[in-house]
Design a protein around this motif. Structure first.
Motif, PDB file in Angstrom:
ATOM      1  N   PHE A 104      10.758 -10.097  -1.311  1.00 48.08           N
ATOM      2  CA  PHE A 104      10.279  -8.765  -0.948  1.00 48.08           C
ATOM      3  C   PHE A 104      10.115  -7.894  -2.195  1.00 48.08           C
ATOM      4  CE2 PHE A 104      11.664  -9.814   3.365  1.00 48.08           C
ATOM      5  CZ  PHE A 104      10.657  -9.226   4.118  1.00 48.08           C
ATOM      6  N   ASP A 105      11.116  -7.923  -3.061  1.00 49.50           N
ATOM      7  CA  ASP A 105      11.086  -7.075  -4.255  1.00 49.50           C
ATOM      8  C   ASP A 105       9.880  -7.377  -5.125  1.00 49.50           C
ATOM      9  OD1 ASP A 105      13.443  -5.960  -3.402  1.00 49.50           O
ATOM     10  OD2 ASP A 105      14.718  -7.182  -4.699  1.00 49.50           O
ATOM     11  N   LEU A 106       9.511  -8.649  -5.222  1.00 53.21           N
ATOM     12  CA  LEU A 106       8.410  -9.049  -6.083  1.00 53.21           C
ATOM     13  C   LEU A 106       7.066  -9.043  -5.369  1.00 53.21           C
ATOM     14  CD1 LEU A 106      10.085 -11.980  -8.061  1.00 53.21           C
ATOM     15  CD2 LEU A 106       9.809  -9.604  -8.751  1.00 53.21           C
ATOM     16  N   GLY A 107       7.051  -8.560  -4.128  1.00 51.09           N
ATOM     17  CA  GLY A 107       5.792  -8.412  -3.411  1.00 51.09           C
ATOM     18  C   GLY A 107       5.188  -9.700  -2.909  1.00 51.09           C
ATOM     19  N   PHE A 108       6.019 -10.688  -2.570  1.00 49.89           N
ATOM     20  CA  PHE A 108       5.533 -11.974  -2.115  1.00 49.89           C
ATOM     21  C   PHE A 108       5.290 -12.047  -0.602  1.00 49.89           C
ATOM     22  CE2 PHE A 108       7.609 -13.940  -5.991  1.00 49.89           C
ATOM     23  CZ  PHE A 108       6.414 -14.326  -6.576  1.00 49.89           C
ATOM     24  N   ILE A 109       5.509 -10.967   0.123  1.00 50.81           N
ATOM     25  CA  ILE A 109       5.468 -11.052   1.573  1.00 50.81           C
ATOM     26  C   ILE A 109       4.100 -11.532   2.084  1.00 50.81           C
ATOM     27  CG2 ILE A 109       4.908  -8.587   1.800  1.00 50.81           C
ATOM     28  CD1 ILE A 109       6.974 -10.807   4.217  1.00 50.81           C
ATOM     29  N   GLY A 110       3.013 -11.061   1.470  1.00 48.84           N
ATOM     30  CA  GLY A 110       1.681 -11.525   1.864  1.00 48.84           C
ATOM     31  C   GLY A 110       1.500 -13.006   1.593  1.00 48.84           C
ATOM     32  N   ASP A 111       1.972 -13.476   0.433  1.00 44.91           N
ATOM     33  CA  ASP A 111       1.880 -14.894   0.088  1.00 44.91           C
ATOM     34  C   ASP A 111       2.720 -15.741   1.035  1.00 44.91           C
ATOM     35  OD1 ASP A 111       0.260 -14.199  -1.990  1.00 44.91           O
ATOM     36  OD2 ASP A 111       1.781 -14.399  -3.543  1.00 44.91           O
ATOM     37  N   LEU A 112       3.905 -15.241   1.386  1.00 45.32           N
ATOM     38  CA  LEU A 112       4.765 -15.976   2.307  1.00 45.32           C
ATOM     39  C   LEU A 112       4.063 -16.197   3.643  1.00 45.32           C
ATOM     40  CD1 LEU A 112       8.380 -14.538   1.845  1.00 45.32           C
ATOM     41  CD2 LEU A 112       7.630 -16.877   1.494  1.00 45.32           C
ATOM     42  N   ARG A 113       3.458 -15.142   4.162  1.00 41.01           N
ATOM     43  CA  ARG A 113       2.801 -15.258   5.466  1.00 41.01           C
ATOM     44  C   ARG A 113       1.609 -16.218   5.394  1.00 41.01           C
ATOM     45  NH1 ARG A 113       4.369  -9.537   6.497  1.00 41.01           N
ATOM     46  NH2 ARG A 113       5.957  -9.692   8.133  1.00 41.01           N
ATOM     47  N   TYR A 114       0.914 -16.244   4.268  1.00 44.88           N
ATOM     48  CA  TYR A 114      -0.190 -17.193   4.096  1.00 44.88           C
ATOM     49  C   TYR A 114       0.325 -18.625   4.179  1.00 44.88           C
ATOM     50  CZ  TYR A 114      -4.233 -19.575   2.064  1.00 44.88           C
ATOM     51  OH  TYR A 114      -5.307 -20.422   1.860  1.00 44.88           O
ATOM     52  N   ILE A 115       1.448 -18.890   3.482  1.00 45.13           N
ATOM     53  CA  ILE A 115       2.019 -20.241   3.489  1.00 45.13           C
ATOM     54  C   ILE A 115       2.552 -20.594   4.874  1.00 45.13           C
ATOM     55  CG2 ILE A 115       3.891 -21.670   2.565  1.00 45.13           C
ATOM     56  CD1 ILE A 115       3.532 -20.139  -0.085  1.00 45.13           C
ATOM     57  N   LEU A 116       3.197 -19.631   5.540  1.00 46.06           N
ATOM     58  CA  LEU A 116       3.752 -19.893   6.868  1.00 46.06           C
ATOM     59  C   LEU A 116       2.662 -20.276   7.864  1.00 46.06           C
ATOM     60  CD1 LEU A 116       6.371 -16.993   7.085  1.00 46.06           C
ATOM     61  CD2 LEU A 116       6.829 -19.421   6.747  1.00 46.06           C
TER      62      LEU A 116
END
Length: 413
Positions: free
Chosen positions: A159-171
């Motif tokens: 979250f701190d590094l702004g990966f939430i969008g990338d995480l959802r793409y991978i999920l």
């Protein structure tokens, strides 16, 4: 609880024995009975308590007991930093040495084509940062539709590094959440992280170890109040007085880290500095030297504060107090790992003192304060040379032997 009581497959038990593991840590004792039974788990525990081994043992056990994935990745481990990916890969190769699985670390900065070709050829376990992995997914280098286990490590840092969008793409590239096992581990599980957990996990069990005590009991904490202009003087005195075999010094910015390393070098203190801007190959070499004991002092920004396990770190020094209270917990967790003892020293100058109240409220106790005697300050230290600034030519800032340049007189009209 002993590992031998878990009735693990023989190849995995052999790797655990060779790694020197005999008795489960508290986080392992609580999570392994659940995860080995197929449950999803969101686990929180103090740094250095064995969370990585907990999810790796579960991963190898599951893959050994189930059929293969036809050349596509069967397990995916996501981590926020390259250094953490490299460390998890090392631990996976150690614990899974006899399991026969192919493992690939996927991260930016190195080996783009080599990683791409290895991934295309087929691997069982992928350990990576989100960005580089998404790059390969968009090129259709591999598919994640055969993934049977997903692990997200240091989710709060994502979250701190702004990966939430990338995480959802991978999920979205994975099988549905109820057709895989999902594990998430971190030293801190806040409300935002648990929202994500309930979004991609299948009715996860929430496991917290020492939730009321965020800092390990075997870390001796101490705080010095010091003026910013005297910080290096005090740091040098502490380095000379304390028996510091291997020390990590944390700063808030790359610029401060470079300034500190220049001062250390000028005063014959061997050190290197890593930050997010340092080339990946160079960062990895510095980390290898530090782990091997060739480098006694490592100066770092918070790129090195999460998840890294380096044995024998006797001291952690917060040269700058972190602005984020959670980072204090992760920084000092680089010492006193796996049951060892360690010391965390923080220097609070005029700016850092503004963060102190929030840090102490977060960790739930005041940091013990000591007052430095005058003889602890090193006042005769050498000043670092000023960096050469870029100019219009190679000699733009060079001072001639005869002294400073004289400005030409202006002619009066």
């Amino acid at each position: 609880m002993l590992f031998q009581a878990l009735t693990l497959p023989e190849p995995l038990s052999q790797g655990i024995d060779e790694a020197g593991f005999t008795e489960c840590t508290p986080i392992q004792a609580l999570t392994l009975p659940l995860t080995l039974g197929g449950k999803d788990v969101a686990g929180q525990g103090q740094t250095g308590t064995g969370k990585t081994a907990a999810f790796l043992i579960t991963l190898f056990d599951r893959l050994l007991r189930q059929a293969g994935g036809g050349g596509q990745p069967r397990a995916l481990i996501l981590a926020p930093t390259r250094e953490l990916v490299v460390q998890i890969e090392h631990d996976a190769r150690l614990l899974g040495a006899h399991c026969g699985f192919s493992i690939l670390a996927v991260y930016g900065g190195v080996d783009y084509q080599k990683q791409r070709e290895t991934l295309r050829a087929g691997v069982d376990i992928v350990i990576g940062t989100p960005g580089r992995l998404i790059d390969y997914l968009k090129q259709k280098v591999c598919s994640l539709k055969a993934v049977d286990m997903l692990v997200i490590d240091e989710a709060d840092r994502m979250f701190d590094l702004g990966f939430i969008g990338d995480l959802r793409y991978i999920l979205r590239s994975l099988p549905p959440y109820d057709r895989r096992q999902n594990l998430m581990f971190s030293a801190t599980l806040n409300h935002r992280v648990m929202e994500l957990a309930y979004e991609f996990m299948n009715m996860p069990e929430e496991v917290r170890v020492d939730a009321d005590q965020l800092t390990a009991a075997n870390i001796e904490e101490v705080l010095y109040h010091v003026a910013s202009k005297e910080k290096f003087s005090l740091l040098l005195g502490l380095l000379r007085r304390e028996a510091m075999e291997r020390v990590m010094i944390f700063v808030n910015t790359k610029r401060e880290g470079e300034r500190l390393q220049a001062l250390m070098t000028a005063n014959d203190c061997k050190s290197r500095m890593i930050s997010g801007d340092v080339a990946q190959e160079k960062r990895l070499k510095i980390m290898r030297d530090f782990k091997a004991g060739k480098l006694p002092v490592l100066i770092a920004t918070d790129v090195a504060s999460r998840g890294l396990h380096i044995e024998g770190v006797s001291h952690v020094i917060n040269y700058d107090l972190p602005e984020d209270s959670e980072d204090y917990v992760h920084r000092i967790g680089r010492t006193a790992r796996a049951g060892a003892t360690g010391k965390a020293i923080s220097l609070a100058d005029e700016r850092g003192a503004l963060s102190l109240e929030a840090i102490e409220a977060y960790i739930g106790h005041p940091i013990p304060t000591e007052w430095a005697e005058d003889d602890l300050f090193v006042t005769d230290f050498k000043r670092a040379a000023r960096p050469v600034r870029s100019g219009k030519g190679p000699n733009a800032n060079r001072i001639p032997e005869g002294g400073a340049k004289k400005r030409p007189r202006r002619r009066r009209s």
